[in-house]
Write a protein that holds these residues in place. Sequence first.
Motif, PDB file in Angstrom:
ATOM      1  N   LEU A 131       1.108  -1.470   0.327  1.00  0.00           N
ATOM      2  CA  LEU A 131       0.195   0.341   0.414  1.00  0.00           C
ATOM      3  C   LEU A 131       1.009   1.190  -0.129  1.00  0.00           C
ATOM      4  CD1 LEU A 131      -2.819  -1.196   2.431  1.00  0.00           C
ATOM      5  CD2 LEU A 131      -3.101  -0.750   0.195  1.00  0.00           C
ATOM      6  N   HIS A 132       1.878   1.216   0.654  1.00  0.00           N
ATOM      7  CA  HIS A 132       2.889   2.611   0.497  1.00  0.00           C
ATOM      8  C   HIS A 132       3.740   2.893  -0.303  1.00  0.00           C
ATOM      9  CE1 HIS A 132       5.651   5.198   2.880  1.00  0.00           C
ATOM     10  NE2 HIS A 132       6.382   5.030   2.555  1.00  0.00           N
ATOM     11  N   GLN A 133       3.894   1.497  -0.735  1.00  0.00           N
ATOM     12  CA  GLN A 133       4.356   1.749  -2.369  1.00  0.00           C
ATOM     13  C   GLN A 133       4.244   2.293  -3.622  1.00  0.00           C
ATOM     14  OE1 GLN A 133       6.232  -2.178  -4.122  1.00  0.00           O
ATOM     15  NE2 GLN A 133       7.387  -0.923  -5.331  1.00  0.00           N
ATOM     16  N   HIS A 134       2.542   1.429  -3.698  1.00  0.00           N
ATOM     17  CA  HIS A 134       2.009   2.426  -4.672  1.00  0.00           C
ATOM     18  C   HIS A 134       1.159   3.569  -3.899  1.00  0.00           C
ATOM     19  CE1 HIS A 134       2.506  -0.695  -7.242  1.00  0.00           C
ATOM     20  NE2 HIS A 134       2.447  -1.530  -6.098  1.00  0.00           N
ATOM     21  N   GLY A 135       1.856   3.927  -3.222  1.00  0.00           N
ATOM     22  CA  GLY A 135       0.497   5.269  -2.399  1.00  0.00           C
ATOM     23  C   GLY A 135      -1.256   5.373  -1.998  1.00  0.00           C
ATOM     24  N   LEU A 136      -1.017   4.038  -1.900  1.00  0.00           N
ATOM     25  CA  LEU A 136      -2.687   3.698  -1.177  1.00  0.00           C
ATOM     26  C   LEU A 136      -2.769   3.946   0.656  1.00  0.00           C
ATOM     27  CD1 LEU A 136      -3.665   0.481  -3.499  1.00  0.00           C
ATOM     28  CD2 LEU A 136      -4.786   3.385  -2.878  1.00  0.00           C
ATOM     29  N   PRO A 137      -4.021   4.485   0.936  1.00  0.00           N
ATOM     30  CA  PRO A 137      -3.839   5.077   2.229  1.00  0.00           C
ATOM     31  C   PRO A 137      -3.366   3.733   3.126  1.00  0.00           C
ATOM     32  CG  PRO A 137      -6.074   5.029   1.661  1.00  0.00           C
ATOM     33  CD  PRO A 137      -5.166   4.923   0.360  1.00  0.00           C
ATOM     34  N   ASP A 138      -3.086   3.373   4.550  1.00  0.00           N
ATOM     35  CA  ASP A 138      -2.845   2.662   5.547  1.00  0.00           C
ATOM     36  C   ASP A 138      -4.274   2.224   5.527  1.00  0.00           C
ATOM     37  OD1 ASP A 138      -0.419   3.370   5.488  1.00  0.00           O
ATOM     38  OD2 ASP A 138      -0.273   4.275   7.333  1.00  0.00           O
ATOM     39  N   LEU A 139      -3.584   0.697   6.477  1.00  0.00           N
ATOM     40  CA  LEU A 139      -5.085   0.436   6.790  1.00  0.00           C
ATOM     41  C   LEU A 139      -5.335   0.674   7.983  1.00  0.00           C
ATOM     42  CD1 LEU A 139      -4.357  -3.441   5.529  1.00  0.00           C
ATOM     43  CD2 LEU A 139      -5.932  -1.849   4.728  1.00  0.00           C
ATOM     44  N   THR A 140      -6.851   0.535   8.731  1.00  0.00           N
ATOM     45  CA  THR A 140      -7.390   0.545   9.909  1.00  0.00           C
ATOM     46  C   THR A 140      -6.523  -0.328  10.404  1.00  0.00           C
ATOM     47  OG1 THR A 140      -9.410  -0.033   9.176  1.00  0.00           O
ATOM     48  CG2 THR A 140      -9.521   2.204   9.028  1.00  0.00           C
ATOM     49  N   ALA A 155     -18.625  -0.966   0.197  1.00  0.00           N
ATOM     50  CA  ALA A 155     -18.545  -1.159   1.320  1.00  0.00           C
ATOM     51  C   ALA A 155     -17.285  -2.228   2.292  1.00  0.00           C
ATOM     52  CB  ALA A 155     -18.684  -2.875   0.836  1.00  0.00           C
ATOM     53  N   SER A 156     -15.780  -1.962   1.150  1.00  0.00           N
ATOM     54  CA  SER A 156     -14.939  -2.198   2.080  1.00  0.00           C
ATOM     55  C   SER A 156     -13.705  -0.571   2.561  1.00  0.00           C
ATOM     56  CB  SER A 156     -13.415  -2.960   1.267  1.00  0.00           C
ATOM     57  OG  SER A 156     -14.015  -2.448   0.053  1.00  0.00           O
ATOM     58  N   LYS A 157     -14.213   0.567   2.030  1.00  0.00           N
ATOM     59  CA  LYS A 157     -13.684   1.157   2.747  1.00  0.00           C
ATOM     60  C   LYS A 157     -13.103   2.031   4.140  1.00  0.00           C
ATOM     61  CE  LYS A 157     -12.675   4.964  -0.789  1.00  0.00           C
ATOM     62  NZ  LYS A 157     -11.874   4.820  -1.196  1.00  0.00           N
ATOM     63  N   ARG A 158     -13.712   1.213   4.825  1.00  0.00           N
ATOM     64  CA  ARG A 158     -14.271   1.184   6.089  1.00  0.00           C
ATOM     65  C   ARG A 158     -12.334   0.670   6.426  1.00  0.00           C
ATOM     66  NH1 ARG A 158     -17.193  -2.894   5.754  1.00  0.00           N
ATOM     67  NH2 ARG A 158     -17.214  -4.756   6.677  1.00  0.00           N
ATOM     68  N   PHE A 159     -12.218  -0.260   5.840  1.00  0.00           N
ATOM     69  CA  PHE A 159     -10.454  -1.113   5.829  1.00  0.00           C
ATOM     70  C   PHE A 159      -9.487  -0.580   5.600  1.00  0.00           C
ATOM     71  CE2 PHE A 159     -12.620  -4.622   4.735  1.00  0.00           C
ATOM     72  CZ  PHE A 159     -13.423  -5.655   5.427  1.00  0.00           C
ATOM     73  N   PHE A 160      -9.949   1.281   5.405  1.00  0.00           N
ATOM     74  CA  PHE A 160      -8.761   2.070   4.467  1.00  0.00           C
ATOM     75  C   PHE A 160      -8.696   3.840   5.327  1.00  0.00           C
ATOM     76  CE2 PHE A 160      -9.241  -0.905   1.460  1.00  0.00           C
ATOM     77  CZ  PHE A 160      -8.167  -1.401   0.983  1.00  0.00           C
ATOM     78  N   ALA A 161      -7.357   4.198   6.543  1.00  0.00           N
ATOM     79  CA  ALA A 161      -7.049   4.648   6.739  1.00  0.00           C
ATOM     80  C   ALA A 161      -7.844   6.739   5.552  1.00  0.00           C
ATOM     81  CB  ALA A 161      -6.267   5.197   7.580  1.00  0.00           C
ATOM     82  N   SER A 162      -9.002   7.182   6.477  1.00  0.00           N
ATOM     83  CA  SER A 162      -8.874   7.979   5.361  1.00  0.00           C
ATOM     84  C   SER A 162      -7.423   9.102   5.305  1.00  0.00           C
ATOM     85  CB  SER A 162     -10.282   9.209   6.121  1.00  0.00           C
ATOM     86  OG  SER A 162      -9.228   9.688   7.513  1.00  0.00           O
ATOM     87  N   SER A 163      -7.806   9.613   3.694  1.00  0.00           N
ATOM     88  CA  SER A 163      -6.146   9.844   3.422  1.00  0.00           C
ATOM     89  C   SER A 163      -7.250  11.208   3.078  1.00  0.00           C
ATOM     90  CB  SER A 163      -6.365  10.027   2.190  1.00  0.00           C
ATOM     91  OG  SER A 163      -7.328   9.837   1.141  1.00  0.00           O
ATOM     92  N   GLN A 164      -6.419  11.916   4.438  1.00  0.00           N
ATOM     93  CA  GLN A 164      -6.764  14.275   4.336  1.00  0.00           C
ATOM     94  C   GLN A 164      -5.953  14.960   3.324  1.00  0.00           C
ATOM     95  OE1 GLN A 164      -5.834  13.973   8.417  1.00  0.00           O
ATOM     96  NE2 GLN A 164      -7.048  13.340   9.024  1.00  0.00           N
ATOM     97  N   GLY A 165      -6.035  15.298   2.357  1.00  0.00           N
ATOM     98  CA  GLY A 165      -5.443  15.546   1.580  1.00  0.00           C
ATOM     99  C   GLY A 165      -4.550  14.587   1.016  1.00  0.00           C
ATOM    100  N   GLY A 166      -4.264  13.689   0.529  1.00  0.00           N
ATOM    101  CA  GLY A 166      -3.071  12.711   0.203  1.00  0.00           C
ATOM    102  C   GLY A 166      -2.281  12.736   1.116  1.00  0.00           C
ATOM    103  N   GLN A 167      -1.166  12.220   0.037  1.00  0.00           N
ATOM    104  CA  GLN A 167      -0.005  12.504   0.135  1.00  0.00           C
ATOM    105  C   GLN A 167       0.782  14.072  -0.195  1.00  0.00           C
ATOM    106  OE1 GLN A 167       1.880   8.715  -1.592  1.00  0.00           O
ATOM    107  NE2 GLN A 167       2.029   7.964   0.693  1.00  0.00           N
ATOM    108  N   ASP A 168       1.672  14.142   0.507  1.00  0.00           N
ATOM    109  CA  ASP A 168       2.347  15.553  -0.620  1.00  0.00           C
ATOM    110  C   ASP A 168       3.273  15.127  -0.838  1.00  0.00           C
ATOM    111  OD1 ASP A 168       1.333  15.457   2.666  1.00  0.00           O
ATOM    112  OD2 ASP A 168       3.819  16.788   3.015  1.00  0.00           O
ATOM    113  N   GLN A 169       4.013  13.652  -1.653  1.00  0.00           N
ATOM    114  CA  GLN A 169       4.409  13.780  -2.510  1.00  0.00           C
ATOM    115  C   GLN A 169       4.352  11.949  -3.008  1.00  0.00           C
ATOM    116  OE1 GLN A 169       8.778  15.110  -2.207  1.00  0.00           O
ATOM    117  NE2 GLN A 169       8.115  16.826  -1.743  1.00  0.00           N
ATOM    118  N   PRO A 170       4.379  11.994  -3.933  1.00  0.00           N
ATOM    119  CA  PRO A 170       4.456  10.740  -3.975  1.00  0.00           C
ATOM    120  C   PRO A 170       5.321   9.922  -2.746  1.00  0.00           C
ATOM    121  CG  PRO A 170       5.468  11.323  -6.356  1.00  0.00           C
ATOM    122  CD  PRO A 170       5.279  12.473  -5.098  1.00  0.00           C
ATOM    123  N   ALA A 171       5.237   8.409  -3.300  1.00  0.00           N
ATOM    124  CA  ALA A 171       5.491   6.859  -2.718  1.00  0.00           C
ATOM    125  C   ALA A 171       6.909   7.591  -3.127  1.00  0.00           C
ATOM    126  CB  ALA A 171       5.059   5.724  -3.066  1.00  0.00           C
ATOM    127  N   GLY A 172       8.222   7.120  -2.077  1.00  0.00           N
ATOM    128  CA  GLY A 172       9.508   6.628  -2.020  1.00  0.00           C
ATOM    129  C   GLY A 172      10.593   7.949  -1.977  1.00  0.00           C
TER     130      GLY A 172
END
Length: 132
Positions: free
Chosen positions: A20-29, A70-87
Amino acid sequence: MSILMVKGQTNASVVLKGLLHQHGLPDLTAEGVDALSAKFETGIVIGHGVVSFEGKPLIDALRALHADGASKRFFASSQGGQDQPAGNLTDRYRAEVAASRKQARITDAGLARYTGITRQHMEERQHAAQEQ
């Protein structure tokens, strides 16, 4: 190239978090870590540069889960997204690293422990720090 099978819920959660971190998706709850690591605890295969599950790239399954309402609850809300791409280091992390870099202060008691060239170098550092 070797192929590695990932077994166990703990190992699956580590792979999921890294992917998830490598591909820029939000972390899991916490609920997401439990549910998804249980779902993917057997069948994750790492090989040829791809993390796959049941013969398909695992990132595709994670993106589909993230897009599913239905499975959005598994992911932490991304507040404004990441500052920069992963890496890359984010500005917040750069500021945190810069704040943690403090020059050690040389005290008279610390200076008294040394003699010779070590003491000379420490005195130079002490004078340079005082001039700043």
